[in-house]
Design a protein around this motif. Structure first.
Motif, PDB file in Angstrom:
ATOM      1  N   PHE A   1       0.616  -1.169  -0.073  1.00 10.78           N
ATOM      2  CA  PHE A   1       0.187  -0.022   0.024  1.00 10.78           C
ATOM      3  C   PHE A   1       0.441   1.040  -0.362  1.00 10.78           C
ATOM      4  O   PHE A   1       2.256   1.425   0.135  1.00 10.78           O
ATOM      5  CB  PHE A   1      -0.818  -0.181   1.186  1.00 10.78           C
ATOM      6  N   ILE A   2      -0.146   2.672  -0.421  1.00  8.01           N
ATOM      7  CA  ILE A   2       1.418   3.748  -0.457  1.00  8.01           C
ATOM      8  C   ILE A   2       0.105   4.445   0.110  1.00  8.01           C
ATOM      9  O   ILE A   2      -0.874   4.981   0.002  1.00  8.01           O
ATOM     10  CB  ILE A   2       1.047   3.954  -2.392  1.00  8.01           C
ATOM     11  N   GLN A   3       0.982   5.226   0.851  1.00  4.13           N
ATOM     12  CA  GLN A   3       0.275   6.077   1.811  1.00  4.13           C
ATOM     13  C   GLN A   3       0.843   7.934   1.455  1.00  4.13           C
ATOM     14  O   GLN A   3       1.849   7.734   1.310  1.00  4.13           O
ATOM     15  CB  GLN A   3      -0.023   6.673   3.090  1.00  4.13           C
ATOM     16  N   THR A   4       0.499   8.991   0.984  1.00  4.78           N
ATOM     17  CA  THR A   4       0.560  10.506  -0.346  1.00  4.78           C
ATOM     18  C   THR A   4       0.467  11.396   1.445  1.00  4.78           C
ATOM     19  O   THR A   4      -0.010  11.218   2.418  1.00  4.78           O
ATOM     20  CB  THR A   4      -0.230  10.229  -0.854  1.00  4.78           C
ATOM     21  N   GLN A   5       1.142  12.399   0.577  1.00  3.16           N
ATOM     22  CA  GLN A   5       1.106  13.582   1.157  1.00  3.16           C
ATOM     23  C   GLN A   5      -0.509  13.581   1.547  1.00  3.16           C
ATOM     24  O   GLN A   5      -1.099  13.180   0.868  1.00  3.16           O
ATOM     25  CB  GLN A   5       1.901  14.716   0.769  1.00  3.16           C
ATOM     26  N   PRO A   6      -0.822  15.371   2.687  1.00  4.42           N
ATOM     27  CA  PRO A   6      -2.126  15.421   2.276  1.00  4.42           C
ATOM     28  C   PRO A   6      -2.198  16.253   0.760  1.00  4.42           C
ATOM     29  O   PRO A   6      -1.004  16.981   0.545  1.00  4.42           O
ATOM     30  CB  PRO A   6      -2.225  16.077   3.652  1.00  4.42           C
TER      31      PRO A   6
ATOM     32  N   PHE B   1      -3.825  19.487  -0.798  1.00  8.29           N
ATOM     33  CA  PHE B   1      -4.387  20.288  -0.650  1.00  8.29           C
ATOM     34  C   PHE B   1      -4.274  20.874  -2.148  1.00  8.29           C
ATOM     35  O   PHE B   1      -4.157  22.224  -2.268  1.00  8.29           O
ATOM     36  CB  PHE B   1      -3.919  21.887   0.524  1.00  8.29           C
ATOM     37  N   ASP B   2      -4.363  20.209  -2.941  1.00  7.94           N
ATOM     38  CA  ASP B   2      -3.549  20.865  -4.211  1.00  7.94           C
ATOM     39  C   ASP B   2      -3.879  19.960  -5.624  1.00  7.94           C
ATOM     40  O   ASP B   2      -3.862  18.901  -5.935  1.00  7.94           O
ATOM     41  CB  ASP B   2      -2.509  21.313  -4.695  1.00  7.94           C
ATOM     42  N   PHE B   3      -5.316  19.794  -6.406  1.00 10.67           N
ATOM     43  CA  PHE B   3      -6.564  18.732  -6.492  1.00 10.67           C
ATOM     44  C   PHE B   3      -5.275  18.607  -7.713  1.00 10.67           C
ATOM     45  O   PHE B   3      -5.440  18.033  -8.847  1.00 10.67           O
ATOM     46  CB  PHE B   3      -7.514  19.032  -6.438  1.00 10.67           C
ATOM     47  N   VAL B   4      -4.969  20.175  -8.807  1.00  8.98           N
ATOM     48  CA  VAL B   4      -4.631  20.239 -10.410  1.00  8.98           C
ATOM     49  C   VAL B   4      -3.159  18.746 -10.106  1.00  8.98           C
ATOM     50  O   VAL B   4      -3.474  18.241 -10.684  1.00  8.98           O
ATOM     51  CB  VAL B   4      -4.199  21.635 -10.032  1.00  8.98           C
ATOM     52  N   LYS B   5      -2.709  18.993  -9.220  1.00 12.77           N
ATOM     53  CA  LYS B   5      -1.587  18.615  -8.735  1.00 12.77           C
ATOM     54  C   LYS B   5      -1.736  17.319  -9.034  1.00 12.77           C
ATOM     55  O   LYS B   5      -1.053  16.344  -9.191  1.00 12.77           O
ATOM     56  CB  LYS B   5      -0.407  18.734  -8.536  1.00 12.77           C
ATOM     57  N   PHE B   6      -1.933  16.817  -7.974  1.00 13.43           N
ATOM     58  CA  PHE B   6      -3.456  15.911  -7.544  1.00 13.43           C
ATOM     59  C   PHE B   6      -3.368  14.839  -8.747  1.00 13.43           C
ATOM     60  O   PHE B   6      -3.580  13.565  -8.749  1.00 13.43           O
ATOM     61  CB  PHE B   6      -3.660  15.453  -5.837  1.00 13.43           C
TER      62      PHE B   6
ATOM     63  N   ALA C   1      -1.860  27.570   9.846  1.00  9.12           N
ATOM     64  CA  ALA C   1      -0.873  26.403   9.757  1.00  9.12           C
ATOM     65  C   ALA C   1      -0.873  25.460   8.033  1.00  9.12           C
ATOM     66  O   ALA C   1       0.347  25.250   7.607  1.00  9.12           O
ATOM     67  CB  ALA C   1      -2.183  25.560  10.297  1.00  9.12           C
ATOM     68  N   LEU C   2      -1.641  26.295   7.456  1.00  5.69           N
ATOM     69  CA  LEU C   2      -1.498  26.354   5.751  1.00  5.69           C
ATOM     70  C   LEU C   2       0.358  27.186   5.605  1.00  5.69           C
ATOM     71  O   LEU C   2       0.349  26.536   4.585  1.00  5.69           O
ATOM     72  CB  LEU C   2      -2.893  26.758   5.261  1.00  5.69           C
TER      73      LEU C   2
ATOM     74  N   ILE D   1      -0.173  23.979  -1.495  1.00  3.11           N
ATOM     75  CA  ILE D   1      -0.885  24.260  -1.407  1.00  3.11           C
ATOM     76  C   ILE D   1      -1.890  25.662  -2.390  1.00  3.11           C
ATOM     77  O   ILE D   1      -1.260  26.035  -2.753  1.00  3.11           O
ATOM     78  CB  ILE D   1      -1.465  24.690  -0.002  1.00  3.11           C
ATOM     79  N   ALA D   2      -3.254  24.921  -2.578  1.00  2.00           N
ATOM     80  CA  ALA D   2      -3.916  25.936  -3.698  1.00  2.00           C
ATOM     81  C   ALA D   2      -4.135  27.364  -2.648  1.00  2.00           C
ATOM     82  O   ALA D   2      -5.021  27.049  -2.062  1.00  2.00           O
ATOM     83  CB  ALA D   2      -5.214  25.290  -4.474  1.00  2.00           C
ATOM     84  N   ASP D   3      -4.494  28.476  -3.309  1.00  2.00           N
ATOM     85  CA  ASP D   3      -4.781  29.375  -2.728  1.00  2.00           C
ATOM     86  C   ASP D   3      -6.040  28.691  -2.711  1.00  2.00           C
ATOM     87  O   ASP D   3      -6.195  30.268  -1.349  1.00  2.00           O
ATOM     88  CB  ASP D   3      -4.914  30.595  -4.488  1.00  2.00           C
ATOM     89  N   GLU D   4      -7.410  28.159  -3.396  1.00  2.53           N
ATOM     90  CA  GLU D   4      -8.410  28.731  -2.840  1.00  2.53           C
ATOM     91  C   GLU D   4      -8.937  28.302  -1.353  1.00  2.53           C
ATOM     92  O   GLU D   4      -9.383  28.998  -1.114  1.00  2.53           O
ATOM     93  CB  GLU D   4      -9.047  27.812  -3.989  1.00  2.53           C
ATOM     94  N   TYR D   5      -7.686  27.334  -0.764  1.00  2.00           N
ATOM     95  CA  TYR D   5      -7.911  26.921   0.359  1.00  2.00           C
ATOM     96  C   TYR D   5      -7.302  28.355   1.291  1.00  2.00           C
ATOM     97  O   TYR D   5      -8.164  28.186   2.673  1.00  2.00           O
ATOM     98  CB  TYR D   5      -6.893  25.567   1.089  1.00  2.00           C
ATOM     99  N   ILE D   6      -6.342  28.648   1.151  1.00  2.00           N
ATOM    100  CA  ILE D   6      -5.281  29.965   1.784  1.00  2.00           C
ATOM    101  C   ILE D   6      -6.421  30.746   2.169  1.00  2.00           C
ATOM    102  O   ILE D   6      -6.879  31.594   2.777  1.00  2.00           O
ATOM    103  CB  ILE D   6      -4.473  30.377   1.075  1.00  2.00           C
ATOM    104  N   SER D   7      -7.407  31.369   0.488  1.00  2.53           N
ATOM    105  CA  SER D   7      -8.378  32.845   0.542  1.00  2.53           C
ATOM    106  C   SER D   7      -9.406  32.327   1.435  1.00  2.53           C
ATOM    107  O   SER D   7     -10.426  32.677   2.071  1.00  2.53           O
ATOM    108  CB  SER D   7      -8.019  32.644  -0.658  1.00  2.53           C
TER     109      SER D   7
END
Lengths: 312, 147
Positions: free
Chosen positions: A182-187, A189-194, A224-225, A237-243
């Motif tokens: 199994f593989i676990q990923t980093q959190p 916060f950026d669906f474009v890249k994910f 935190a972000l 981290i996408a700007d969307e979440y920061i704003s």
């Protein structure tokens, strides 16, 4: 076979939690934290001196989690042990009832609270995965036979957000061929890249060969972000979440909402077999997130450890 | 490697002076050009002539998860990530397929010995100058004589 492995093989969408062992010898702290996770997650990651800060060993913390009626995923880094210590710890861990392991290279020692320490790095994470597979098959790294071999469920990590993307896919393939289950990923916060990454994974057919479990992280504040964006290398981290976090009246509520949305979206993403919730110092929020993400009730535990606890 | 190269290696290793000269000669070439770290089991030809042992974590199957934006190192933000460089150079040379190879753990007994002699002796992977990945079995497992 661990319950976590069984659920993944059955095709269940799994939920993992995460717990940082205490920076003390306080066993009760771990047992207390187990209450947040019981019946809420299928397995809990126990970090191994994460960010190179000294904590209780992940092996003993995992043993206490077993006592607390949960299934641990023991993290193991190559920073602090050479190949002898790694292998002997694996034998001990399996004997103590730990059946899931996550192999990591480890954060560099200068980031932690003992920056003057010697980093070992005798193996890297891919070689550690290979070592585990060899041990599962009854051989030490030296080729010597193990009479009663462990049967670990082997995990590796992947970072879908750091460059270079193409080499990361190649490396994921290496981890699979070395023996990762199994593989676990980093959190996320950026669906474009994910989305780009998971598509590349699917194109190689890797999602059929290994269980991909995507990371999510509930955050309490915009700070935190921003901290993660500035100071954690390899995070995106996408700007969307920061704003959104900035303009929220109640940042904690917004953090939970973002996390739940992320989980729901990952649930629908083809190739993702589960989520790994990693609230840093906010373990108590896990039940609420799992509930709001409509992932309750969890499939019932059938491992012998759980039966013991119930009998008591 | 061939019988001849094995004979050369065992001859050189028999005499301390020859053995030492091989190490020195190799260092003169590899240290300034490739930043050689003297691991004694060279994988330069597999990794686009960029030494992975220069990675702070000495990862032979890289990169780690911490590569910064534009390919800078997690530990030394002013340096490029070695594996980012290996990837870029491999692509330019049309050799990215070779990065699929799994590299076995480093044999610490070979540190500060001559990788050339180790290669001749068959202890380590031979130089691989082709574009495609080639699987080779190592023939010799014993270490070189004591330094």
């Amino acid at each position: 076979m661990s319950n976590f492995e069984r659920l993944l093989n059955q095709g269940e969408f799994v939920v993992c939690g995460e717990m940082g062992p205490p920076q003390s010898a306080d066993k009760a702290a771990i047992i207390r934290k187990c209450d947040y996770f019981r019946g809420v997650v299928d397995a809990v990651n126990l970090t191994d001196n994460q960010t190179a800060i000294v904590r209780m060993s992940s092996i003993m913390a995992s043993v206490f989690v077993v006592e607390g009626g949960l299934e641990p995923i023991m993290q193991m880094t190559c920073r602090d042990r050479n190949r002898l210590a790694l292998q002997s710890d694996i034998l001990g861990a399996y004997a103590a009832g730990i059946e899931n392991i996550l192999c990591l290279t480890g954060d560099y020692q200068t980031f932690g609270n003992h920056p003057e320490a010697k980093g070992v790095f005798d193996l890297d994470s891919v070689q550690l995965i290979h070592t585990l597979r060899e041990m599962n098959e009854g051989r030490f790294l030296s080729g010597d036979e193990i009479k009663a071999p462990p049967k670990m469920f082997i995990g590796g990590a992947a970072n879908p957000f750091a460059e270079p993307l193409d080499l990361r896919i190649i490396r994921l393939g290496k981890k699979i061929r070395a023996g990762a289950n199994f593989i676990q990923t980093q959190p996320v916060f950026d669906f474009v890249k994910f989305d780009k990454w998971i598509k590349a994974v699917r194109d190689e057919g890797y999602d059929q060969q290994v269980h991909i479990i995507a990371g999510v992280m509930p955050v309490k504040s915009v700070k935190a972000l921003e901290y993660m964006r500035e100071s954690v290398p390899g995070m995106s981290i996408a700007d969307e979440y920061i704003s959104r976090m900035k303009s929220a009246a109640d940042p904690k509520e917004e953090g939970v909402a973002i996390c739940v949305e992320t989980i729901k979206r990952l649930h629908k993403t083809q190739g993702v077999k589960g989520v790994h919730i990693m609230p840093v110092l906010w373990e108590s929020i896990t039940p609420r997130i799992v509930e709001e993400a409509e992932l309750l009730p969890r499939p019932i535990l059938t491992s012998p450890h759980q039966e013991e606890v119930e009998v008591q | 490697m061939s019988k001849l190269s094995e004979a050369i290696a065992s001859f050189c290793e028999k005499y301390a002076l020859l053995n030492k000269s091989a190490v020195v000669a190799e260092n003169i070439v590899k240290k300034p050009v490739f930043g050689c770290q003297d691991c004694g089991q060279c994988v330069l030809s597999h990794d686009a002539f960029t030494c992975p042992m220069r990675c702070p974590k000495q990862i032979r199957n890289g990169p780690c998860g911490g590569t910064r934006e534009k390919g800078f190192c997690e530990v030394y933000p002013d340096r490029r990530c070695i594996w980012w460089l290996i990837n870029e150079r491999s692509k330019k040379m049309g050799r990215q397929g070779k990065l699929r190879k799994y590299h076995i753990p480093v044999d610490r007994r070979l540190e500060r010995t001559s990788a050339w002699l180790n290669m001749f002796a068959g202890r380590i992977l031979p130089m691989d100058l082709g574009k495609e990945l080639k699987e080779v079995e190592l023939i010799k497992k014993d270490p070189p004589p004591m330094r």
